[in-house]
Design an enzyme around this catalytic site. Structure first.
Site, PDB file in Angstrom:
ATOM      1  N   ASP A  45      18.178  54.686  94.460  1.00  0.00           N
ATOM      2  CA  ASP A  45      17.795  55.423  95.669  1.00  0.00           C
ATOM      3  C   ASP A  45      18.759  55.094  96.802  1.00  0.00           C
ATOM      4  O   ASP A  45      19.031  53.927  97.081  1.00  0.00           O
ATOM      5  CB  ASP A  45      16.370  55.032  96.077  1.00  0.00           C
ATOM      6  CG  ASP A  45      15.935  55.718  97.357  1.00  0.00           C
ATOM      7  OD1 ASP A  45      15.444  56.861  97.287  1.00  0.00           O
ATOM      8  OD2 ASP A  45      16.087  55.110  98.445  1.00  0.00           O
ATOM      9  N   TYR A  50      22.214  55.790 105.257  1.00  0.00           N
ATOM     10  CA  TYR A  50      22.482  54.383 104.966  1.00  0.00           C
ATOM     11  C   TYR A  50      23.963  54.031 105.102  1.00  0.00           C
ATOM     12  O   TYR A  50      24.309  52.857 105.219  1.00  0.00           O
ATOM     13  CB  TYR A  50      22.039  54.023 103.541  1.00  0.00           C
ATOM     14  CG  TYR A  50      20.580  54.219 103.241  1.00  0.00           C
ATOM     15  CD1 TYR A  50      19.648  54.502 104.245  1.00  0.00           C
ATOM     16  CD2 TYR A  50      20.106  54.132 101.935  1.00  0.00           C
ATOM     17  CE1 TYR A  50      18.306  54.698 103.957  1.00  0.00           C
ATOM     18  CE2 TYR A  50      18.762  54.319 101.634  1.00  0.00           C
ATOM     19  CZ  TYR A  50      17.869  54.611 102.648  1.00  0.00           C
ATOM     20  OH  TYR A  50      16.553  54.799 102.348  1.00  0.00           O
ATOM     21  N   LYS A  79      19.049  61.544 100.330  1.00  0.00           N
ATOM     22  CA  LYS A  79      18.199  62.185 101.334  1.00  0.00           C
ATOM     23  C   LYS A  79      19.012  62.946 102.381  1.00  0.00           C
ATOM     24  O   LYS A  79      20.116  62.543 102.745  1.00  0.00           O
ATOM     25  CB  LYS A  79      17.339  61.124 102.038  1.00  0.00           C
ATOM     26  CG  LYS A  79      16.560  60.245 101.065  1.00  0.00           C
ATOM     27  CD  LYS A  79      15.807  59.136 101.774  1.00  0.00           C
ATOM     28  CE  LYS A  79      15.291  58.106 100.793  1.00  0.00           C
ATOM     29  NZ  LYS A  79      16.343  57.222 100.274  1.00  0.00           N
ATOM     30  N   HIS A 110      14.667  63.276 104.789  1.00  0.00           N
ATOM     31  CA  HIS A 110      14.532  61.851 105.141  1.00  0.00           C
ATOM     32  C   HIS A 110      13.449  61.628 106.196  1.00  0.00           C
ATOM     33  O   HIS A 110      12.571  60.783 106.031  1.00  0.00           O
ATOM     34  CB  HIS A 110      15.879  61.311 105.627  1.00  0.00           C
ATOM     35  CG  HIS A 110      16.011  59.834 105.502  1.00  0.00           C
ATOM     36  ND1 HIS A 110      17.224  59.202 105.363  1.00  0.00           N
ATOM     37  CD2 HIS A 110      15.096  58.837 105.494  1.00  0.00           C
ATOM     38  CE1 HIS A 110      17.039  57.895 105.266  1.00  0.00           C
ATOM     39  NE2 HIS A 110      15.744  57.654 105.362  1.00  0.00           N
TER      40      HIS A 110
END
Length: 310
Positions: A45, A50, A79, A110
């Site tokens: 994931d 990020y 996401k 997200h």
């Protein structure tokens, strides 16, 4: 646990255990992905937000090149970040380029909002006063309609949501042509979110649990019932908290860049009825006392409909 799967409403199988990569240091994420796949994980994931999709992709490529796994054996999740929710196709293509993949297995909204796509930063645009630059009149229902256009493109096998409350799902579903396959939420005994879990089960939406230890510092590992169950079974509190999701029927996403910890997180136990009651009673007590603890809630200044934050 590493090999257990659940059936999505798309008919696809999703692993019960996945590697979370949020806050993973970029230089370590590649090796963490390889270590996880060697340890039997089959779900990875990540997210554009990020800032480490490239490193996740490098880890996947190394695992493929070494013959550890084949692409079709790994369930990859990323996401759509909030600055791209009005242009979902562009967001997906950007993530695929970062990951070096032709497709992902699951693409999630997200957070259900739109941050200014023409703001002063690609990920976190801000206003002059320092607040997040959010276009507050953009509907999360429209975001989902943008996602639905991606289905059938071959670039993602399924679509879903993340950080959706029961209220937001109730607003969304009457307008949805496609029911989300997944709702990824913070979930652990200190934040059971039972109203969301039960509603998603009723609607055929699978729960993916992030921050199962309570995010930074793993505060939930020190909860009294968690320690008691761990001592009873001769395991670590982290084992108990990950096993908690097994009986709840949810996929869980522990995050680590330590190879030994990654391997240990895959060795879970089956909690008995006594264990389950102890954890459930603990959660229900926190709910009744208004003491549930949410550890992840970015400062968007938006009411997403969660009872503990509304």
């Amino acid at each position: 646990m590493a090999t257990k799967t659940f059936k999505l409403n798309t008919g696809a199988n999703i692993p019960a255990l996945g590697l979370g990569t949020w806050q993973g240091e970029s230089t370590q994420v590649k090796d963490a992905v390889v270590a996880a796949l060697k340890s039997g994980y089959r779900l990875i994931d990540t997210a554009y937000c990020y800032g480490n999709e490239e490193h996740v992709g490098a880890g996947l490529k190394e695992a493929f090149d070494q013959g550890i796994v084949k692409r079709e054996d790994v369930f990859v999740v990323t996401k759509l970040w909030a600055t791209y929710t009005s242009r979902a196709e562009e967001g997906l293509e950007k993530s695929l380029r970062n990951l070096g993949l032709e497709y992902v297995d699951l693409f999630l909204v997200h957070w259900p909002l739109l941050m200014n796509p023409e703001g002063n930063d690609d990920r976190f645009p801000k206003l002059p006063n320092g607040e997040r630059d959010i276009l507050r009149d953009y509907s999360h229902v429209q975001i989902w309609k943008n996602m639905e256009k991606l289905v059938g493109s071959g670039r993602t096998k399924a679509i879903g949501v993340s950080n959706y409350s029961k209220r937001y799902l109730e607003e969304l579903l009457p307008h949805a042509k496609i029911v989300p396959a997944v709702n990824q939420i913070e979930n652990h005994p200190q934040l059971p979110q039972q109203e969301i879990v039960d509603f998603c089960k009723e609607k055929g939406i699978h729960i993916m649990a992030y921050s199962p230890f309570g995010s930074t510092g793993s505060p939930v590992t020190s909860a009294e019932p968690v320690i008691k169950i761990a001592e009873k079974h001769g395991v670590k509190p982290t084992t108990v908290l990950l096993s908690y999701h097994l009986y709840r029927g949810s996929t869980v996403l522990p995050k680590s860049t330590n190879p030994e910890r990654i391997e240990a997180n895959a060795k879970l136990i089956e909690l008995d009825a006594e264990d389950q009651k102890l954890l459930n009673d603990y959660s229900e007590g926190l709910v009744k006392e208004g003491k549930v603890q949410r550890y992840v809630y970015p400062p968007f200044g938006v009411d997403f409909g969660f009872p503990d934050k509304s």
